[in-house]
Design a protein around this motif. Sequence first.
Motif, PDB file in Angstrom:
ATOM      1  N   GLY A  96     -31.222 -30.750   1.007  1.00 38.96           N
ATOM      2  CA  GLY A  96     -31.310 -32.035   0.724  1.00 38.96           C
ATOM      3  C   GLY A  96     -30.685 -32.596  -0.435  1.00 38.96           C
ATOM      4  N   LYS A  97     -30.140 -31.558  -1.172  1.00 37.66           N
ATOM      5  CA  LYS A  97     -29.346 -31.911  -2.338  1.00 37.66           C
ATOM      6  C   LYS A  97     -28.223 -32.948  -2.123  1.00 37.66           C
ATOM      7  CE  LYS A  97     -29.891 -27.702  -4.979  1.00 37.66           C
ATOM      8  NZ  LYS A  97     -29.149 -26.475  -5.643  1.00 37.66           N
ATOM      9  N   SER A  98     -27.925 -33.768  -2.921  1.00 37.58           N
ATOM     10  CA  SER A  98     -26.841 -34.895  -2.559  1.00 37.58           C
ATOM     11  C   SER A  98     -26.071 -35.198  -3.660  1.00 37.58           C
ATOM     12  CB  SER A  98     -27.346 -36.022  -1.918  1.00 37.58           C
ATOM     13  OG  SER A  98     -28.136 -36.965  -3.001  1.00 37.58           O
ATOM     14  N   LYS A  99     -24.669 -35.778  -3.647  1.00 38.95           N
ATOM     15  CA  LYS A  99     -23.884 -35.940  -4.675  1.00 38.95           C
ATOM     16  C   LYS A  99     -22.968 -37.268  -4.047  1.00 38.95           C
ATOM     17  CE  LYS A  99     -21.739 -35.718  -8.749  1.00 38.95           C
ATOM     18  NZ  LYS A  99     -22.309 -35.842  -9.780  1.00 38.95           N
ATOM     19  N   ASP A 100     -22.847 -38.418  -5.155  1.00 33.71           N
ATOM     20  CA  ASP A 100     -21.898 -39.401  -4.762  1.00 33.71           C
ATOM     21  C   ASP A 100     -20.646 -39.057  -5.270  1.00 33.71           C
ATOM     22  OD1 ASP A 100     -24.222 -40.402  -3.526  1.00 33.71           O
ATOM     23  OD2 ASP A 100     -24.280 -42.363  -4.920  1.00 33.71           O
ATOM     24  N   LEU A 101     -19.878 -39.234  -4.534  1.00 36.00           N
ATOM     25  CA  LEU A 101     -18.233 -39.125  -4.914  1.00 36.00           C
ATOM     26  C   LEU A 101     -17.622 -40.417  -4.760  1.00 36.00           C
ATOM     27  CD1 LEU A 101     -17.536 -35.744  -3.125  1.00 36.00           C
ATOM     28  CD2 LEU A 101     -18.271 -36.051  -5.408  1.00 36.00           C
ATOM     29  N   ASN A 117     -13.673 -30.119  -1.039  1.00 34.94           N
ATOM     30  CA  ASN A 117     -13.310 -29.220  -2.158  1.00 34.94           C
ATOM     31  C   ASN A 117     -13.544 -29.768  -3.462  1.00 34.94           C
ATOM     32  OD1 ASN A 117     -12.624 -27.027  -0.582  1.00 34.94           O
ATOM     33  ND2 ASN A 117     -10.636 -27.405  -0.229  1.00 34.94           N
ATOM     34  N   HIS A 118     -14.119 -31.094  -3.485  1.00 36.86           N
ATOM     35  CA  HIS A 118     -14.366 -31.540  -4.704  1.00 36.86           C
ATOM     36  C   HIS A 118     -15.247 -30.747  -5.802  1.00 36.86           C
ATOM     37  CE1 HIS A 118     -15.317 -34.718  -7.486  1.00 36.86           C
ATOM     38  NE2 HIS A 118     -14.461 -35.585  -6.856  1.00 36.86           N
ATOM     39  N   PRO A 119     -14.682 -30.619  -7.085  1.00 36.21           N
ATOM     40  CA  PRO A 119     -15.166 -29.951  -7.779  1.00 36.21           C
ATOM     41  C   PRO A 119     -16.977 -30.074  -8.207  1.00 36.21           C
ATOM     42  CG  PRO A 119     -13.099 -30.645  -9.054  1.00 36.21           C
ATOM     43  CD  PRO A 119     -13.256 -31.416  -7.458  1.00 36.21           C
ATOM     44  N   THR A 124     -22.522 -28.648  -8.325  1.00 33.29           N
ATOM     45  CA  THR A 124     -24.159 -29.044  -7.882  1.00 33.29           C
ATOM     46  C   THR A 124     -24.487 -28.242  -6.874  1.00 33.29           C
ATOM     47  OG1 THR A 124     -22.901 -30.814  -6.459  1.00 33.29           O
ATOM     48  CG2 THR A 124     -23.742 -31.275  -8.675  1.00 33.29           C
ATOM     49  N   LYS A 125     -23.563 -27.314  -6.274  1.00 28.92           N
ATOM     50  CA  LYS A 125     -24.090 -26.232  -5.085  1.00 28.92           C
ATOM     51  C   LYS A 125     -24.449 -27.059  -3.908  1.00 28.92           C
ATOM     52  CE  LYS A 125     -25.395 -22.863  -8.796  1.00 28.92           C
ATOM     53  NZ  LYS A 125     -26.611 -21.802  -9.135  1.00 28.92           N
TER      54      LYS A 125
END
Length: 203
Positions: A96-101, A117-119, A124-125
């Motif tokens: 459920g982890k998320s990250k906006d890019l 492959n975004h750092p 944030t794993k």
Amino acid sequence: LYHALTLEQYIYLCEYWKENKTNEGKWCYETWAIHGAENSQTWATLDDLPPRLNPETIQELHFGGKVPKTGAFPPDENGNLQSFPPKIRVVNDITGKSKDLTVVKDSSITMEEAIYNHPDLEDTKIKEFPPEWQEQLSAGGLEIKCAVWNDEIDDAYHIFSLDDLKTTTTKQLYELVPKSFDPIKLYVQCEEAIRVDDDEEDI
């Protein structure tokens, strides 16, 4: 003007225009119109601001206390203003982890390079799975897929393999999904690996 100003300035001006008119006595929405959403040459810009709203002739307070400048979303590779924020929300379907890019729409940049492959995903794993899932991935029983999600039908627009990400550009990704101010959701999933035996390969 959404693209010529920051979001805060745009919201401020929208409220300002509801109660103020141009020097000709007209409301701004009576004067301006977008003719052809696909042709950015017809869109209003900072240069089209009436004198009383021109950043060179008014004080900062008229723009919510901020100096007008280029908006958050720069022109694309063809020089056209971007109609929608170039945002991708990467979600781990298991944790459920998320990250906006912020991902540029470009025909020369692959999804692997710009997204997978975004750092920030490493930090944030997002791509890490619980031990029991990771064991199956390592053993080849599961494989990672990336699903571009459609919330309206609760199903994927398209599912990409990791190999697909190497050849699919970010421009193709943005063209796959209807335009929206919401980020495009990309779910990193684990699926049962499809095994092809020697006989099937011969066929």
